[in-house]
Write a protein that holds these residues in place. Structure first.
Motif, PDB file in Angstrom:
ATOM      1  N   ALA A  65       0.942  -1.194   0.065  1.00 50.53           N
ATOM      2  CA  ALA A  65      -0.110  -0.235   0.029  1.00 50.53           C
ATOM      3  C   ALA A  65       0.852   1.124   0.104  1.00 50.53           C
ATOM      4  CB  ALA A  65      -0.986  -0.014   1.168  1.00 50.53           C
ATOM      5  N   SER A  66       1.910   1.238   0.797  1.00 50.31           N
ATOM      6  CA  SER A  66       2.581   2.712   0.708  1.00 50.31           C
ATOM      7  C   SER A  66       3.820   2.512  -0.303  1.00 50.31           C
ATOM      8  CB  SER A  66       3.366   2.491   2.380  1.00 50.31           C
ATOM      9  OG  SER A  66       4.141   1.404   2.385  1.00 50.31           O
ATOM     10  N   ARG A  82       3.135   1.263  -3.439  1.00 45.39           N
ATOM     11  CA  ARG A  82       2.282   1.736  -4.731  1.00 45.39           C
ATOM     12  C   ARG A  82       2.078   3.453  -4.496  1.00 45.39           C
ATOM     13  NH1 ARG A  82      -0.168   1.179  -8.965  1.00 45.39           N
ATOM     14  NH2 ARG A  82      -2.139   2.505  -9.322  1.00 45.39           N
ATOM     15  N   GLU A  83       1.772   3.738  -3.347  1.00 44.03           N
ATOM     16  CA  GLU A  83       1.498   5.381  -3.142  1.00 44.03           C
ATOM     17  C   GLU A  83       2.944   5.881  -3.448  1.00 44.03           C
ATOM     18  OE1 GLU A  83       0.131   8.507   0.166  1.00 44.03           O
ATOM     19  OE2 GLU A  83       0.041   6.273   0.541  1.00 44.03           O
ATOM     20  N   SER A 142       3.607   5.882  -7.149  1.00 48.60           N
ATOM     21  CA  SER A 142       2.671   6.606  -8.157  1.00 48.60           C
ATOM     22  C   SER A 142       2.943   8.285  -8.094  1.00 48.60           C
ATOM     23  CB  SER A 142       1.163   6.347  -7.491  1.00 48.60           C
ATOM     24  OG  SER A 142       0.732   5.173  -7.871  1.00 48.60           O
ATOM     25  N   ALA A 143       3.379   8.695  -6.826  1.00 51.89           N
ATOM     26  CA  ALA A 143       3.647  10.068  -6.507  1.00 51.89           C
ATOM     27  C   ALA A 143       4.922  10.082  -7.137  1.00 51.89           C
ATOM     28  CB  ALA A 143       3.821  10.168  -4.931  1.00 51.89           C
ATOM     29  N   ALA A 190      -1.477  -4.358  -7.027  1.00 55.21           N
ATOM     30  CA  ALA A 190      -0.510  -3.040  -6.954  1.00 55.21           C
ATOM     31  C   ALA A 190      -0.206  -2.662  -8.290  1.00 55.21           C
ATOM     32  CB  ALA A 190       0.455  -3.102  -6.055  1.00 55.21           C
TER      33      ALA A 190
END
Length: 266
Positions: free
Chosen positions: A181-182, A184-185, A188-189, A235
């Motif tokens: 989760a972290s 992928r974030e 993406s950022a 992800a």
């Protein structure tokens, strides 16, 4: 620092080499982040070039001068002795002439590695340090800007990984990341397209993916045998597969990393 001839294996200064496991070295006393072993003059040279600090060097007679030349004016003890005695100390033959106990550096923040990267590789739960080393050597040579490793992935600073990579793990920037989760974030950022190498419905062939590849790509490679986890696949932005012949459905993970990186090479 003069060369110290070994006469007593009980000398406390030799503790870093006395049948030490990678796990024990990672927890070595008197260090901030632990130690790793650089095996051979080539790997020591690459470690020093990367700015890593040696705590000591253990060298066979013929390699002492080579060690001293590499260390220059650094105040680092160099221990030496006959092959049989050093093998008794370490538990293995120093056929590459020397080994060095190196201070592990602090791992960089993932954001700092991604800031200027275009092509990166993520290793999810790759357990064999031999495969980790082979992957680093392959993707580093072909052009990966950085490698990210998940919490359950084998440590790139393990002696076998460093040896197989010929010191490449000391040259290619890498760090650890957290859960998907972290991660992928974070990716993406930073503008990365996550491409998971796997078999599955809807997978895109590597040639087709490479033909219109995004500017920033993160290839994800999974564990030997089990492949990528469900979390990694969920992800991903794209599932990418390497076309194969003769009914073969997979490659060794190190070979797959080289093929994938080559397909995207400029």
């Amino acid at each position: 620092m003069p060369v110290i001839e070994i006469t007593d294996l009980a000398d406390s200064r030799l503790g870093d080499y006395s049948h030490q496991t990678d796990v024990a070295l990672k927890k070595a006393r008197g260090t901030e982040h632990g130690l790793y072993i650089a095996e051979s003059a080539l790997v020591l040279e690459r470690a020093l070039a990367a700015g890593h600090r040696p705590r000591s060097v253990l060298a066979l007679g013929g390699s002492v001068h080579e060690a001293l030349d590499l260390l220059g004016d650094r105040d680092v003890p160099v221990f030496s002795g006959p092959s049989e005695l050093l093998e008794e100390l370490t538990g293995y033959l120093l056929h590459r002439g020397l080994i060095a106990a190196m201070h592990r550096p602090a791992l960089p923040a993932p954001e700092s590695l991604l800031a200027t990267a275009r092509r990166i590789v993520i290793l999810e739960n790759v357990a064999d340090p031999t495969n980790v080393g082979a992957i680093f050597r392959s993707v580093g040579a072909i052009g990966a800007d950085a490698v990210l490793v998940t919490p359950r992935c084998s440590d790139p600073f393990y002696r076998r990984a460093i040896r197989v990579s010929m010191g490449t793990v000391l040259q290619v920037p890498w760090t650890r990341v957290g859960d998907w989760a972290s991660t992928r974030e974070l990716l993406s950022a930073s503008g990365f397209h996550i491409a998971a190498l796997a078999l599955g419905p809807g997978a895109v062939g590597l040639r087709d993916f490479a033909a219109t590849a995004p500017e920033r790509v993160a290839f994800v490679l999974g564990a030997e045998g089990d492949g990528l986890t469900v979390e990694a696949l969920e992800a991903a932005d794209t599932i990418v597969t390497i076309p194969m012949a003769h009914g073969i459905d997979s490659l060794n993970v190190a070979a797959a990393s080289a093929v994938a990186m080559w397909a995207l090479a400029d």
